[in-house]
Design an enzyme around this catalytic site. Structure first.
Site, PDB file in Angstrom:
ATOM      1  CG  ASP A  29      -2.371   1.044   1.188  1.00 51.77           C
ATOM      2  OD1 ASP A  29      -1.907   2.611   1.124  1.00 51.77           O
ATOM      3  OD2 ASP A  29      -3.260   0.759   1.663  1.00 51.77           O
ATOM      4  CB  ILE A  30       0.696   3.886  -1.821  1.00 51.75           C
ATOM      5  CG1 ILE A  30      -0.413   4.550  -2.299  1.00 51.75           C
ATOM      6  CG2 ILE A  30       1.336   3.662  -3.496  1.00 51.75           C
ATOM      7  CD1 ILE A  30      -0.756   5.868  -3.565  1.00 51.75           C
ATOM      8  CG  ASN A  86     -12.430  -0.346   3.363  1.00 56.03           C
ATOM      9  OD1 ASN A  86     -13.189  -0.591   5.067  1.00 56.03           O
ATOM     10  ND2 ASN A  86     -11.570  -0.204   3.265  1.00 56.03           N
ATOM     11  CB  VAL A  95      -9.524   2.078  -5.245  1.00 54.93           C
ATOM     12  CG1 VAL A  95      -9.027   1.077  -6.892  1.00 54.93           C
ATOM     13  CG2 VAL A  95      -8.485   2.682  -4.642  1.00 54.93           C
ATOM     14  CG  HIS A  99      -9.284  -2.914  -2.115  1.00 50.18           C
ATOM     15  ND1 HIS A  99      -9.410  -2.473  -3.048  1.00 50.18           N
ATOM     16  CD2 HIS A  99      -8.378  -1.796  -1.423  1.00 50.18           C
ATOM     17  CE1 HIS A  99     -10.196  -0.799  -1.869  1.00 50.18           C
ATOM     18  NE2 HIS A  99      -9.389  -1.062  -1.356  1.00 50.18           N
ATOM     19  CG  MET A 100      -8.450  -8.892   2.385  1.00 47.71           C
ATOM     20  SD  MET A 100      -8.102 -10.453   1.752  1.00 47.71           S
ATOM     21  CE  MET A 100      -9.394 -10.704   1.920  1.00 47.71           C
ATOM     22  CG  HIS A 101      -7.389  -2.901   3.258  1.00 49.82           C
ATOM     23  ND1 HIS A 101      -5.766  -1.627   2.389  1.00 49.82           N
ATOM     24  CD2 HIS A 101      -8.019  -2.119   2.429  1.00 49.82           C
ATOM     25  CE1 HIS A 101      -6.892  -0.563   2.208  1.00 49.82           C
ATOM     26  NE2 HIS A 101      -8.191  -1.285   1.837  1.00 49.82           N
TER      27      HIS A 101
END
Length: 113
Positions: A29-30, A86, A95, A99-101
């Site tokens: 992640d940025i 989310n 976004v 996606h999974m964090h």
């Protein structure tokens, strides 16, 4: 117009790749919220959790399996980690490509906020 993550899948934008196979892409992640913060995405564009179809269930399971595998490989599976997805604006999705964090390397508190 393609989404940000689709551009990463197509390599129009080069992510900092942690893992990749034919179905899944994982990258740092940025804007990390933990010592390790990896985003895990399907290469197939699915906008939100609400858009997952029965045909996508195996793919979504691959995301979860990738998270657990990476947690072991990155050395924090035994201590514990957080996995977050989310959905839509009120859920904090920024976004619109599921996606999974995967976050690890520190203790997390609850409630998340």
């Amino acid at each position: 117009m393609e989404c940000l993550f689709c551009k990463m899948v197509n390599r129009d934008i080069e992510p900092d790749v942690v893992y990749e196979d034919e179905h899944v892409l994982a990258f740092n992640d940025i804007n990390p919220q933990a010592p390790t913060h990896v985003l895990i995405i399907p290469k197939k564009h699915i906008a939100t959790l609400n858009d997952i179809t029965p045909e996508d269930l195996t793919l979504v399971g691959r995301l979860q399996h990738t998270a657990a595998t990476l947690a072991r490989e990155l050395g924090f599976a035994e201590d514990g980690y957080r996995v977050v997805m989310n959905c839509n604006d009120h859920g904090g999705q920024s976004v619109y490509h599921i996606h999974m964090h995967l976050m690890g390397g520190r203790r997390f508190t609850w409630p998340a906020g």
